[in-house]
Scaffold this active site. Sequence first.
Site, PDB file in Angstrom:
ATOM      1  CD1 TRP A 156      11.774   1.979  20.708  1.00 59.46           C
ATOM      2  CD2 TRP A 156      11.572   4.155  21.179  1.00 59.46           C
ATOM      3  NE1 TRP A 156      11.957   2.671  19.536  1.00 59.46           N
ATOM      4  CE2 TRP A 156      11.837   4.021  19.795  1.00 59.46           C
ATOM      5  CE3 TRP A 156      11.404   5.442  21.702  1.00 59.46           C
ATOM      6  CZ2 TRP A 156      11.925   5.110  18.933  1.00 59.46           C
ATOM      7  CZ3 TRP A 156      11.509   6.530  20.843  1.00 59.46           C
ATOM      8  CH2 TRP A 156      11.756   6.352  19.485  1.00 59.46           C
ATOM      9  CB  ILE A 157      14.158   2.281  28.491  1.00 58.81           C
ATOM     10  CG1 ILE A 157      14.688   1.074  27.700  1.00 58.81           C
ATOM     11  CG2 ILE A 157      13.953   1.962  29.957  1.00 58.81           C
ATOM     12  CD1 ILE A 157      13.723  -0.094  27.608  1.00 58.81           C
ATOM     13  CB  ALA A 340      -8.538  23.837   9.823  1.00 60.76           C
ATOM     14  CD  GLU A 363       4.046  -2.454  29.276  1.00 57.75           C
ATOM     15  OE1 GLU A 363       4.860  -3.269  28.822  1.00 57.75           O
ATOM     16  OE2 GLU A 363       4.263  -1.801  30.294  1.00 57.75           O
TER      17      GLU A 363
END
Length: 381
Positions: A156-157, A340, A363
């Site tokens: 997740w970088i 909707a 973070e």
Amino acid sequence: MDFQLEPELVQIRDTVRKFCEKEVTPFAEEWEKNEVFPRETIRKMGGLGFFASPFPEQYGGTELGFLANIIVAEELGRASLGLACCLNMQSGTCPMTLLLNGNEEQKEKYLPGIISGELLGCFAVTEPNAATDVAGIATKAIKDGDHYILNGSKMWITHSSVFDVGICFAKTDPSQRHKGLSAFIIEKGMPGMTGMAEKNKLGVRSSDTGQIVFEDVRVPKENLIGEEGQGFKIAESALTYGRANIAGRSLGIGQAAVDAALKYANEREQFGQKIGFFQMNKQIIADMVAEIEASRLLVYRAAWLQDQKRPSSNESTIAKFYASEAAVRAVIGAAKIHGAYTYSSEYPVARLYRDVMLMTAGEGTSNIQRLIIANNALGWK
């Protein structure tokens, strides 16, 4: 106590807003649909000084301060959260780590390129099994003569497959937790290092986010930031600014939700009148507006404290926690107003709905922010 923005800050806000109206908003849906990383747009942003405000002039900065940076984050988050994710890498955690902890040679070598947008930065902390628990990082950096040998992986970088220079945290003493962590500068093209973008994400699809794998990567000893064992302290110093940056982006996407809800409530008619006239819709809108305004005060205060060179860690944590959760509530409110049509790409709410949850995770999750806030309040720092 003056709540009026200085003229130069108003000018920055208007400049970024006009840029987004021309260069971002018309393309945001297409970028997200096709997972397009808008590299040239980021380069343009750097050329216009969007990343420069927190940094000294000697490194290419403008010294306009952190509040200016937060205003940029807010406007970018309002237009496209996927694009706005780059801001933390170009003016937040990555370059702030170098500014606060790097030596002069490191600052002069890397900061001008990152700030100008010619170099893409990254901040490699999170791992598959170590996210909130930074001290649990498993990536190792073992000294070998004039180099450190890095082995491990990050997940997740932001800018994982496109970065030019980044900050990587690894254990120089794997037997220790906090005290064993160190920070290193990594560069594109280092043999044994592979960056891979995560495809088909739920949201922020125009942000290059993914994995970096290290297999016997030789990093020169000159790339060590500070000293061995200072990595945890270095990470914490940068995350204060990263949290404020996420708070600014949260404020932006929350404002985008308010904008969308107000526009739709003034256009859509049912039972012979605009749906904004219905009391329950008014309640939703009132809650959204009040919470985003409260968020703005908290976020701007954190940035103001940073500009005054006063302690801001707790205030940044509060701002990040409240603004990100308020943004989620605002997007849900906008979805209720749209009904909707939330599910239609004809309206921006679908994209906001996919994107916003990231703000409560980046973070440090909201639960971690709650722990930090409570511990500070109780005096258990």
